[in-house]
Design a protein around this motif. Structure first.
Motif, PDB file in Angstrom:
ATOM      1  N   ALA A 270       0.831  -1.216   0.000  1.00  0.00           N
ATOM      2  CA  ALA A 270       0.000   0.000   0.000  1.00  0.00           C
ATOM      3  C   ALA A 270       0.864   1.263   0.000  1.00  0.00           C
ATOM      4  O   ALA A 270       0.536   2.244  -0.681  1.00  0.00           O
ATOM      5  CB  ALA A 270      -0.932  -0.007   1.209  1.00  0.00           C
TER       6      ALA A 270
ATOM      7  N   GLU B 153       2.362   1.592  -3.465  1.00  0.00           N
ATOM      8  CA  GLU B 153       1.317   2.004  -4.396  1.00  0.00           C
ATOM      9  C   GLU B 153       0.982   3.487  -4.234  1.00  0.00           C
ATOM     10  O   GLU B 153       0.865   4.213  -5.217  1.00  0.00           O
ATOM     11  CB  GLU B 153       0.066   1.148  -4.185  1.00  0.00           C
ATOM     12  CG  GLU B 153      -1.054   1.460  -5.144  1.00  0.00           C
ATOM     13  CD  GLU B 153      -2.212   0.491  -5.038  1.00  0.00           C
ATOM     14  OE1 GLU B 153      -3.187   0.678  -5.784  1.00  0.00           O
ATOM     15  OE2 GLU B 153      -2.156  -0.465  -4.221  1.00  0.00           O
ATOM     16  N   LYS B 154       0.846   3.937  -3.004  1.00  0.00           N
ATOM     17  CA  LYS B 154       0.545   5.359  -2.764  1.00  0.00           C
ATOM     18  C   LYS B 154       1.671   6.232  -3.304  1.00  0.00           C
ATOM     19  O   LYS B 154       1.425   7.270  -3.921  1.00  0.00           O
ATOM     20  CB  LYS B 154       0.340   5.614  -1.275  1.00  0.00           C
ATOM     21  CG  LYS B 154       0.167   7.078  -0.930  1.00  0.00           C
ATOM     22  CD  LYS B 154      -1.008   7.308  -0.050  1.00  0.00           C
ATOM     23  CE  LYS B 154      -1.229   8.765   0.273  1.00  0.00           C
ATOM     24  NZ  LYS B 154      -1.767   9.525  -0.850  1.00  0.00           N
ATOM     25  N   TRP B 155       2.904   5.808  -3.094  1.00  0.00           N
ATOM     26  CA  TRP B 155       4.060   6.561  -3.568  1.00  0.00           C
ATOM     27  C   TRP B 155       4.034   6.679  -5.097  1.00  0.00           C
ATOM     28  O   TRP B 155       4.242   7.756  -5.651  1.00  0.00           O
ATOM     29  CB  TRP B 155       5.333   5.860  -3.091  1.00  0.00           C
ATOM     30  CG  TRP B 155       6.600   6.625  -3.298  1.00  0.00           C
ATOM     31  CD1 TRP B 155       6.824   7.958  -3.093  1.00  0.00           C
ATOM     32  CD2 TRP B 155       7.851   6.083  -3.740  1.00  0.00           C
ATOM     33  NE1 TRP B 155       8.140   8.276  -3.364  1.00  0.00           N
ATOM     34  CE2 TRP B 155       8.785   7.136  -3.767  1.00  0.00           C
ATOM     35  CE3 TRP B 155       8.270   4.804  -4.089  1.00  0.00           C
ATOM     36  CZ2 TRP B 155      10.116   6.969  -4.145  1.00  0.00           C
ATOM     37  CZ3 TRP B 155       9.587   4.624  -4.461  1.00  0.00           C
ATOM     38  CH2 TRP B 155      10.497   5.695  -4.486  1.00  0.00           C
TER      39      TRP B 155
ATOM     40  N   ARG C  72       1.363   6.298  -7.098  1.00  0.00           N
ATOM     41  CA  ARG C  72       0.200   7.102  -7.521  1.00  0.00           C
ATOM     42  C   ARG C  72       0.389   8.582  -7.222  1.00  0.00           C
ATOM     43  O   ARG C  72      -0.210   9.421  -7.884  1.00  0.00           O
ATOM     44  CB  ARG C  72      -1.061   6.572  -6.874  1.00  0.00           C
ATOM     45  CG  ARG C  72      -1.463   5.235  -7.475  1.00  0.00           C
ATOM     46  CD  ARG C  72      -2.829   4.837  -7.102  1.00  0.00           C
ATOM     47  NE  ARG C  72      -3.155   3.571  -7.726  1.00  0.00           N
ATOM     48  CZ  ARG C  72      -4.345   3.067  -7.735  1.00  0.00           C
ATOM     49  NH1 ARG C  72      -5.337   3.700  -7.159  1.00  0.00           N
ATOM     50  NH2 ARG C  72      -4.570   1.915  -8.323  1.00  0.00           N
ATOM     51  N   ASP C  73       1.210   8.903  -6.239  1.00  0.00           N
ATOM     52  CA  ASP C  73       1.538  10.307  -5.933  1.00  0.00           C
ATOM     53  C   ASP C  73       2.711  10.803  -6.777  1.00  0.00           C
ATOM     54  O   ASP C  73       3.323  11.822  -6.452  1.00  0.00           O
ATOM     55  CB  ASP C  73       1.877  10.475  -4.447  1.00  0.00           C
ATOM     56  CG  ASP C  73       0.655  10.403  -3.553  1.00  0.00           C
ATOM     57  OD1 ASP C  73      -0.476  10.445  -4.066  1.00  0.00           O
ATOM     58  OD2 ASP C  73       0.847  10.294  -2.326  1.00  0.00           O
TER      59      ASP C  73
END
Length: 192
Positions: free
Chosen positions: A155, A158-160, A162-163
């Motif tokens: 997670a 993934e956040k990294w 998507r950011d």
């Protein structure tokens, strides 16, 4: 039997094709992508594409195998490295392969590659925790704890992605290390 060496030009072409696929997969589903779109994105012609791959699905399958193989080697190396070295290696690998990870974490992708990545991490964590805590590899509690740990790591990656990798690598590495240390402490307390 001797292995054939692949020349640099061929490697460069394949990488361009894979990156074109990854870019397109971050925008739309695999079944909606055409060979012409990939060829255009890779700045090659369709004939060149077909010299390397049977079709789009062959390209995707070979890309998946390659990524899983590289991730597997990186994950296996964890046992020989400290947690910080592993986290740094993983973050560096993701940073160096941003397009591939955009593809992996794309909502247009099937999620299979993401799940395989998570399962590899989960297996690694289960092995490490079972050895650290002298517990059975198949212990159901350990399976749940390690599933939580692997999902948490994925997670954050993934956040990294998507950011758009806005946060520095050190922040991601330290965040994962801190959270994993807390999970390690929790699991150790459970098995005292």
């Amino acid at each position: 039997m001797e292995e054939k060496k692949v020349d640099k030009r061929t490697l460069k072409t394949r990488k361009a094709i894979i990156n074109a696929l990854a870019e397109l997969l971050s925008e739309k589903e695999l079944r909606k992508i055409t060979v012409q779109e990939i060829a255009d994105g890779a700045d090659v012609n369709r004939v060149t594409f077909y010299k390397h791959y049977l079709d789009i699905y062959d390209l995707y399958e070979q890309t998946e195998k390659s990524v899983l193989s590289e991730l597997g080697l990186l994950i296996l190396g964890y046992q020989e490295n400290h947690a910080e070295d592993f986290s740094t290696g993983m973050v560096d690998y993701i940073f160096d392969n941003q397009k591939i990870f955009k593809m992996i974490f794309s909502p247009h992708n099937t999620g299979e590659l993401r799940d395989k990545f998570k399962n590899m991490l989960e297996g690694l964590f289960r092995l490490i925790q079972s050895e650290k805590n002298n517990t059975d590899f198949g212990d159901y509690r350990l399976n749940y704890y390690c599933s939580y740990q692997a999902n948490g790591c994925v997670a954050i990656y993934e956040k990294w992605i998507r950011d758009e990798l806005r946060q520095p690598k050190d922040f991601i590495i330290n965040t994962i290390l801190k959270l994993n240390n807390q999970i390690d402490d929790f699991i150790a307390a459970e098995y005292k």
